[in-house]
Design a protein around this motif. Structure first.
Motif, short mmCIF file in Angstrom:
data_model
loop_
_atom_site.label_atom_id
_atom_site.label_comp_id
_atom_site.label_asym_id
_atom_site.label_seq_id
_atom_site.Cartn_x
_atom_site.Cartn_y
_atom_site.Cartn_z
N CYS A 144 43.25 76.17 22.74
CA CYS A 144 43.05 75.10 23.71
C CYS A 144 41.57 74.77 23.96
N SER A 145 40.77 75.78 24.26
CA SER A 145 39.37 75.53 24.62
C SER A 145 38.52 75.03 23.45
N GLN A 146 39.06 75.05 22.23
CA GLN A 146 38.34 74.57 21.05
C GLN A 146 38.89 73.22 20.59
N CYS A 147 39.59 72.52 21.47
CA CYS A 147 40.27 71.26 21.14
C CYS A 147 39.42 70.06 21.56
N ALA A 148 39.61 68.96 20.84
CA ALA A 148 38.92 67.71 21.18
C ALA A 148 39.35 67.21 22.56
N HIS A 149 40.54 67.58 23.01
CA HIS A 149 41.05 67.11 24.31
C HIS A 149 40.58 67.98 25.49
N PHE A 150 40.04 69.14 25.21
CA PHE A 150 39.64 70.08 26.26
C PHE A 150 38.47 69.50 27.06
N ARG A 151 38.60 69.55 28.38
CA ARG A 151 37.55 69.05 29.27
C ARG A 151 37.22 70.12 30.31
N ALA A 152 35.93 70.32 30.53
CA ALA A 152 35.47 71.24 31.58
C ALA A 152 34.42 70.51 32.40
N ASP A 153 34.59 70.52 33.72
CA ASP A 153 33.62 69.89 34.60
C ASP A 153 33.60 70.66 35.91
N ALA A 154 32.92 70.12 36.90
CA ALA A 154 32.78 70.81 38.18
C ALA A 154 34.13 71.08 38.83
N GLY A 155 35.13 70.26 38.52
CA GLY A 155 36.46 70.43 39.10
C GLY A 155 37.31 71.45 38.37
N GLY A 156 36.80 72.02 37.30
CA GLY A 156 37.55 73.00 36.53
C GLY A 156 37.84 72.50 35.12
N THR A 157 38.87 73.03 34.51
CA THR A 157 39.22 72.62 33.15
C THR A 157 40.52 71.84 33.19
N HIS A 158 40.63 70.88 32.28
CA HIS A 158 41.85 70.09 32.18
C HIS A 158 42.01 69.55 30.77
N CYS A 159 43.22 69.12 30.47
CA CYS A 159 43.52 68.54 29.16
C CYS A 159 43.21 67.05 29.22
N GLY A 160 42.35 66.60 28.33
CA GLY A 160 42.00 65.18 28.27
C GLY A 160 43.15 64.33 27.76
N LEU A 161 44.11 64.93 27.09
CA LEU A 161 45.26 64.19 26.57
C LEU A 161 46.28 63.93 27.68
N THR A 162 46.60 64.97 28.46
CA THR A 162 47.62 64.83 29.50
C THR A 162 47.04 64.61 30.89
N GLY A 163 45.74 64.96 31.06
CA GLY A 163 45.11 64.85 32.37
C GLY A 163 45.44 66.01 33.29
N GLU A 164 46.25 66.94 32.85
CA GLU A 164 46.68 68.05 33.69
C GLU A 164 45.62 69.15 33.75
N PRO A 165 45.49 69.80 34.93
CA PRO A 165 44.56 70.92 35.03
C PRO A 165 45.06 72.10 34.19
N LEU A 166 44.10 72.90 33.73
CA LEU A 166 44.43 74.05 32.90
C LEU A 166 43.96 75.33 33.59
N ALA A 167 44.86 76.27 33.76
CA ALA A 167 44.49 77.58 34.28
C ALA A 167 43.68 78.30 33.21
N ALA A 168 42.77 79.16 33.63
CA ALA A 168 41.89 79.86 32.69
C ALA A 168 42.66 80.56 31.58
N GLU A 169 43.80 81.21 31.92
CA GLU A 169 44.56 81.93 30.90
C GLU A 169 45.18 80.98 29.87
N GLN A 170 45.39 79.71 30.23
CA GLN A 170 45.95 78.75 29.29
C GLN A 170 44.92 78.30 28.25
N THR A 171 43.65 78.31 28.62
CA THR A 171 42.61 77.77 27.74
C THR A 171 42.31 78.66 26.53
N VAL A 172 42.77 79.89 26.55
CA VAL A 172 42.54 80.80 25.42
C VAL A 172 43.78 80.97 24.55
#
Length: 185
Positions: A144-172
């Motif tokens: 997940c964290s190596q994907c073109a859709h992965f987004r990280a900003d001040a609000g946390g991490t989220h999927c750029g494709l779905t717009g949903e927030p990602l929990a830290a354990e999901q990103t690995v």
């Protein structure tokens, strides 16, 4: 002469034998053990029966039979998605995780950790895998964290494709929606 294809074939055969041996030790078929291993690495977009079929290139019927065996043995549970009612997420039970504790992946991980060049090997194998997936037209299933859709900003991490927030354990974990990042030069 490049020996890599022969080495990969040999490694594949050794891994296949290790999977058979590990599965037999637990009274399972190799696909049962492979599905458990997959689910241990899958994020919430990939812990679905259809994703298992795509990942292994098997029919939905085979997936259904495999999941029935694993559920009956108490190795996984099914849970309805609270947002998408028809979608079923698959979770490993403690018993399912215990089977993976002494599997071939753990032994390979130990062997690789002993090698100083394992990081370079990992990168090279990822490149070979991506190239083969492109040639074969298969989904990539990357981290997940190596994907073109992965987004990280001040609000946390989220999927750029779905717009949903990602929990830290999901990103690995691996994701079926993974897309190769666009190189920045």
């Amino acid at each position: 002469m490049i020996r890599t294809p022969m080495i990969l074939e040999r490694l594949g055969a050794l891994v296949h034998q290790a999977v058979r041996d590990d599965a037999a030790r637990h009274g399972l078929l190799p696909i049962h053990l492979q599905v458990l291993q997959y689910l241990a690495q899958a994020n919430r977009y990939s812990d679905l029966p259809i994703a298992i079929a795509e990942y292994f290139g098997i029919t939905r019927g085979t997936v259904s039979q495999t999941l029935s065996v694993l559920e009956r043995r108490g190795l996984l549970t099914k849970a309805r998605d609270p947002v998408h009612g028809r979608r079923v997420h698959l979770r490993l039970t403690p018993q399912g995780l215990a089977i993976l504790g002494d599997s071939w992946t753990e032994r390979v991980q130990a062997a690789l950790c002993a090698e100083p060049a394992s990081a370079r090997l990992d990168e090279t194998l990822v490149d070979v895998l991506a190239a083969l997936q492109r040639i074969n037209g298969r989904r990539a299933f990357g981290v997940c964290s190596q994907c073109a859709h992965f987004r990280a900003d001040a609000g946390g991490t989220h999927c750029g494709l779905t717009g949903e927030p990602l929990a830290a354990e999901q990103t690995v974990k691996i994701c079926r929606e993974w897309a190769a990042p666009i190189p920045t030069d």
